[in-house]
Design an enzyme around this catalytic site. Structure first.
Site, PDB file in Angstrom:
ATOM      1  N   CYS A 117       0.857  -1.190   0.000  1.00  0.00           N
ATOM      2  CA  CYS A 117       0.000   0.000   0.000  1.00  0.00           C
ATOM      3  C   CYS A 117       0.894   1.241   0.000  1.00  0.00           C
ATOM      4  O   CYS A 117       1.908   1.269   0.713  1.00  0.00           O
ATOM      5  CB  CYS A 117      -0.868  -0.026   1.261  1.00  0.00           C
ATOM      6  SG  CYS A 117      -1.897   1.424   1.500  1.00  0.00           S
ATOM      7  N   HIS A 160      -9.647  -3.396  -0.886  1.00  0.00           N
ATOM      8  CA  HIS A 160      -8.569  -2.634  -0.234  1.00  0.00           C
ATOM      9  C   HIS A 160      -9.006  -1.171  -0.052  1.00  0.00           C
ATOM     10  O   HIS A 160      -8.813  -0.582   1.017  1.00  0.00           O
ATOM     11  CB  HIS A 160      -7.305  -2.748  -1.095  1.00  0.00           C
ATOM     12  CG  HIS A 160      -6.090  -2.085  -0.543  1.00  0.00           C
ATOM     13  ND1 HIS A 160      -5.062  -2.778   0.060  1.00  0.00           N
ATOM     14  CD2 HIS A 160      -5.723  -0.785  -0.508  1.00  0.00           C
ATOM     15  CE1 HIS A 160      -4.120  -1.941   0.450  1.00  0.00           C
ATOM     16  NE2 HIS A 160      -4.480  -0.711   0.108  1.00  0.00           N
ATOM     17  N   GLU A 161      -9.608  -0.594  -1.098  1.00  0.00           N
ATOM     18  CA  GLU A 161     -10.006   0.825  -1.028  1.00  0.00           C
ATOM     19  C   GLU A 161     -11.221   1.019  -0.115  1.00  0.00           C
ATOM     20  O   GLU A 161     -11.291   2.004   0.629  1.00  0.00           O
ATOM     21  CB  GLU A 161     -10.298   1.367  -2.431  1.00  0.00           C
ATOM     22  CG  GLU A 161      -9.156   1.228  -3.425  1.00  0.00           C
ATOM     23  CD  GLU A 161      -7.811   1.727  -2.917  1.00  0.00           C
ATOM     24  OE1 GLU A 161      -7.792   2.661  -2.092  1.00  0.00           O
ATOM     25  OE2 GLU A 161      -6.777   1.175  -3.322  1.00  0.00           O
TER      26      GLU A 161
END
Lengths: 187, 170
Positions: A117, A160-161
């Protein structure tokens, strides 16, 4: 899986936002905004439209970046941009898009994968994610509701977002005590 | 500022990590990187901490080791920070019937190729022996290394796989 087609996202382009995005600095953990759940937003507000354009602009100048959420540019809000176009692991690809107030409505076929990330630049971790996914959200600007059916790498990017918008990093989802690693390759 | 390498090993029981961490916190030691696991029922912890003198930590650990079930060692190490990555990251998995020399043979192949083992664990359960290692290989060498590993594995009668530990950046 419903197999239902998404609505509204086809043909969407960042240009439809009507504002030129500006590149914003990306914040890194332990910046507190990354650990705070973001509030829902009004997708038609000028502020959210500008934020959406900025997320796309920032994502495009960041090497290897396939998704960027509002908390990563220091804004606690449920807005994120995704674009997995050209990624070797991507199967279904919807191009560049921004979603507001997105939520997972169906998830299946869980698979482990190693994630890094931009906001945790020195570590990676093994995270189990659904590889089949249905997400509902709203488009910035029009506020149009969309339903997105996707899989594989795009599904992982969306989860993930969405986690970022909920104040979660991949570090909150790792598979175990020995599932966090020093990042070895930088783009 | 001292950098210390500490190992604690011994009979497992609840509370060892808390005891060790409390001792270090009480001395103003900053626990940086650490790893702990149980190896066939034995508690095993290694850690790096920064702060106090080694002698002070040894003295503070003495009561923990007094019953003879725990062994703690403290050594001053030279701080040199994180190592630069030496190559491309791969995950090596070996599994098969237990026999002498599996780790020695497989890691020698890696070493001869200039590969660096960065994480390793082995497990023996029944007659099954499992090795999983994270390794950094010189760029472009993986096909040749995989071939050598396959030949070494065939001689040992075990199975081997080498796959990229590629990270998805999101």
């Amino acid at each position: 899986m419903t197999g239902q087609e998404y609505a509204g996202l086809g043909g969407w382009t960042p240009e439809k936002l009507g504002v030129a995005g500006e590149v914003r600095p990306v914040v890194a953990a332990p910046e507190p905004v990354l650990s705070r759940p973001g509030p829902e937003v009004d997708p038609t507000s000028a502020e959210v439209v500008r934020l959406a354009a900025d997320l796309v602009a920032t994502m495009r100048v960041s090497p290897g970046c396939v998704g960027l959420a509002a908390p990563q540019v220091g804004v606690s809000a449920q807005v994120f941009a995704v674009d997995v176009t050209g990624h070797p692991k991507a199967v279904t690809v919807h191009g560049t898009f921004v979603l507001c107030n997105a939520r997972v409505v169906e998830a299946s076929r869980w698979k482990a994968g190693r994630e890094g990330c931009m906001s945790v630049p020195d570590l990676t971790g093994d995270v189990k994610r659904a590889s089949r996914l249905v997400v509902e959200g709203m488009l910035p600007g029009s506020g149009e509701p969309v339903r997105l059916v996707t899989d594989g790498f795009e599904a992982r990017a969306l989860q993930h977002e969405i986690d970022h918008c909920a104040g979660l990093l991949f570090l909150d989802q790792v598979a175990g005590a020995h599932a966090v690693y020093q990042r070895k390759v930088y783009l | 500022m001292n950098e210390l390498a500490i190992t604690v090993i011994g009979r497992d029981r609840p509370g060892i990590v808390a005891d060790v961490a409390e001792v270090l916190a009480g001395l103003g030691a900053n626990l940086t990187d650490s790893t702990m696991t149980r190896l066939r029922g034995h508690f095993a912890m290694t850690l790096i901490c920064v702060g106090p003198a080694a002698a002070d930590v040894e003295a503070a650990f003495a009561p923990l080791a007094a019953d003879g079930h725990l062994l703690a060692t403290v050594r001053v190490v030279t701080p040199d920070g994180a190592n630069e990555p030496a190559g491309e990251p791969y995950v090596l998995a070996v599994h098969g019937a237990d026999r002498m020399g599996i780790v020695a043979a497989m890691t020698r192949v890696l070493a001869d190729a200039g590969g660096n083992v960065t994480d390793l664990s082995t497990r023996l359960t029944g007659s099954l022996y499992v090795v999983v290692a994270e390794v950094e290989l010189p760029p472009g060498s993986s096909d040749e290394v995989a071939g050598r590993l396959t030949r070494a594995a065939a001689e040992l009668g075990v199975g081997v796989s080498l796959r990229p530990a590629d990270t998805d950046l999101l």
